[in-house]
Enzyme design. Structure first.
Site, PDB file in Angstrom:
ATOM      1  N   THR A   1       0.707  -0.795   0.166  1.00 46.32           N
ATOM      2  CA  THR A   1       0.031  -0.125  -0.180  1.00 46.32           C
ATOM      3  C   THR A   1       1.166   1.495   0.389  1.00 46.32           C
ATOM      4  O   THR A   1       2.105   1.200   0.170  1.00 46.32           O
ATOM      5  CB  THR A   1      -0.897   0.128   0.925  1.00 46.32           C
ATOM      6  OG1 THR A   1      -0.102  -0.021   2.696  1.00 46.32           O
ATOM      7  CG2 THR A   1      -2.078  -0.882   1.287  1.00 46.32           C
ATOM      8  N   CYS A   2       0.166   2.621  -0.529  1.00 45.48           N
ATOM      9  CA  CYS A   2       1.122   4.057  -0.123  1.00 45.48           C
ATOM     10  C   CYS A   2       1.334   4.360   1.209  1.00 45.48           C
ATOM     11  O   CYS A   2       2.020   5.487   1.239  1.00 45.48           O
ATOM     12  CB  CYS A   2       0.086   4.870  -1.080  1.00 45.48           C
ATOM     13  SG  CYS A   2       0.175   4.431  -2.845  1.00 45.48           S
ATOM     14  N   ASP A   3       0.996   3.279   1.874  1.00 45.40           N
ATOM     15  CA  ASP A   3       1.703   4.387   3.648  1.00 45.40           C
ATOM     16  C   ASP A   3       2.890   3.538   3.471  1.00 45.40           C
ATOM     17  O   ASP A   3       2.910   2.559   3.805  1.00 45.40           O
ATOM     18  CB  ASP A   3      -0.009   3.678   4.573  1.00 45.40           C
ATOM     19  CG  ASP A   3       0.031   4.180   6.026  1.00 45.40           C
ATOM     20  OD1 ASP A   3       1.207   4.943   5.790  1.00 45.40           O
ATOM     21  OD2 ASP A   3      -0.840   3.772   6.348  1.00 45.40           O
TER      22      ASP A   3
ATOM     23  N   ASN B   1      -6.346   0.263  -0.089  1.00 42.42           N
ATOM     24  CA  ASN B   1      -6.355   0.704  -1.302  1.00 42.42           C
ATOM     25  C   ASN B   1      -6.548  -0.508  -2.452  1.00 42.42           C
ATOM     26  O   ASN B   1      -6.482  -0.310  -3.092  1.00 42.42           O
ATOM     27  CB  ASN B   1      -4.287   0.542  -1.401  1.00 42.42           C
ATOM     28  CG  ASN B   1      -3.705   2.153  -1.251  1.00 42.42           C
ATOM     29  OD1 ASN B   1      -2.380   1.631  -1.758  1.00 42.42           O
ATOM     30  ND2 ASN B   1      -4.087   2.622  -1.297  1.00 42.42           N
TER      31      ASN B   1
END
Ligand SMILES: Cc1ncc(COP(=O)(O)O)c(C=O)c1O
Length: 402
Positions: A342-344, A381
């Protein structure tokens, strides 16, 4: 148990380094699975469920085991446990409906959530479950309309700072509050039939259970006018993640000894979740990207802490993870980071592993990933949760097949 004391045993097991995490796996079987299924996926091994259930039953020979569905509620796991003679620990309407749909009867279950809505109580009673847990006066009031239909178990709180998840912080009344609750129940025609506790999940020493059993036994003996039928010793039975847990027979031996002091006729219940489900599932993920950042190699996987590795956030577990491809243990290892997709930036599975160099497309295996993993996974996401592939025995050394 041999001559070592319980604290010595705990310490000597904790000191052992974790063995090669893939050594007992049948690598060929895993490769067969990888060829058939797209990663990420989890593999639920039903033979491992048998093994864990029987090991715990042998270690607690006189206890009825109520599997705590919250750890992992896959229907195939539940069906397997039903065929092994397990009972079930329910906490929600969803869990009631799951076991009902699988042909499990209400009398084979207890409802252990200390805080419930009226509609949850009603639905469980309608299903045929009559044993509920309470831990406070307000909750007891909710049962006044059902006094004729239920038998209640009072949950006690025994704090366990040692447990990885100290559940007595949130639930359970004190021993001092117990007589008042018993009186309140009696005045309103409700039967109190048992005591319960949960000393916390992944408890590394059995002494917290032992002390909780001793205190419960003493309370039962003091409150002789109550017709005690059950003592429910909850869950908390540990498994080996990075840290080695005691063998279950050694863990349970002092608990069984403490239980022998129970008043005549009091049955023992336990509510294992992690111990049954944890070792029964692995996760298979792929490396989808790699980058050298500073001194470390970053490998990006196709699942992370928002998915199957969610237990790293909620359950404080650190799963043993290793590459599937064989590697030379005396070869070169590099400081490596395993990150989720994910982008986190919080989505990191491991910050400080020493790994051989991996390539995009390489497979990694996470072990001990059955309990509190997919149960708390999200689809953040829009990454779907990993699917679960069910097998009979992933480590079949004789046939080499699944
Ligand atoms: C009431 C209750 N019973 C049983 C369990 C299962 O505990 P464990 O997974 O430690 O065996 C839990 C875990 O949260 C629980 O809350």
């Amino acid at each position: 148990m041999d001559k070592q004391s319980v604290p010595e045993l705990v310490e000597s097991f904790a000191e052992q380094t974790h063995p090669d995490v893939l050594q007992e796996f049948d690598r060929a079987s895993l490769e067969e699975l990888v060829a058939k299924h797209e990663t990420p996926f989890m593999v639920l091994d039903l033979e491992e469920v048998d093994y864990q259930f029987k090991a715990l039953q042998a270690a607690l020979p006189n206890a009825k085991l109520f599997y705590a569905l919250k750890a992992l509620s896959h229907p195939e796991l539940v069906k397997r446990l039903k065929s092994l003679g397990s009972y079930f620990d329910l906490a929600t309407i969803g869990e009631v409906e799951l076991v009902e749909s699988l042909g499990i009867q209400g009398h084979q279950c207890i409802h252990t959530h200390p805080i419930k809505k009226d509609k949850e109580i009603k639905r469980a009673i309608e299903f045929g479950c009559t044993r509920f847990v309470v831990d406070n006066a307000e909750e007891l009031k909710k049962f006044y309309p059902y006094a004729e239909k239920v038998e209640l178990i009072i949950r006690l709180s025994f704090r366990s700072p040692q447990a990885i998840v100290d559940l007595s912080r949130k639930f359970g009344c004190t021993l001092e509050e117990l007589p008042e609750m018993v009186n309140q129940a009696r005045e309103n025609g409700i039967s109190i039939v048992g005591l319960s506790f949960h000393v916390g999940s992944q408890t590394m020493s059995p002494m917290t259970h032992v002390n909780a059993v001793r205190s419960s036994v003493a309370a039962m003996k003091v409150m002789r006018d109550v017709k005690w039928k059950f003592l429910d010793i909850g869950g908390g039975f540990p498994i080996s993640y990075q840290e080695q847990a005691l063998p279950i027979a050694d863990f349970c031996a002092p608990i069984v000894e403490a239980l022998s002091e129970l008043p005549e006729g009091v049955e023992v219940f336990a509510e294992p979740g992690r111990f049954i489900a944890g070792p029964a599932m692995i996760e298979v993920v792929s490396v989808v990207g790699k980058a050298k950042r500073g001194a470390r190699m970053w490998y990006y996987l196709d699942d992370g802490v928002y998915g199957g590795f969610s237990g790293q956030m909620y359950d404080h577990a650190t799963y043993p993870v290793a590459p599937l491809k064989p590697f030379d243990p005396t070869g070169d290892f590099y400081p490596s980071v395993l990150a989720g997709p994910t982008c986190d930036s919080i989505d990191v599975v491991s910050e400080d592993m020493e790994l051989p160099e991996l390539e995009v497309g390489d497979i990694l295996i996470g072990k001990q990933m059955g309990a509190y993993t997919i149960a708390s996974a999200t689809e953040f996401n829009y990454y779907p949760k990993p699917k679960v592939v069910v097998v009979e025995d992933i480590f079949d050394p004789e046939t080499g097949s699944l």
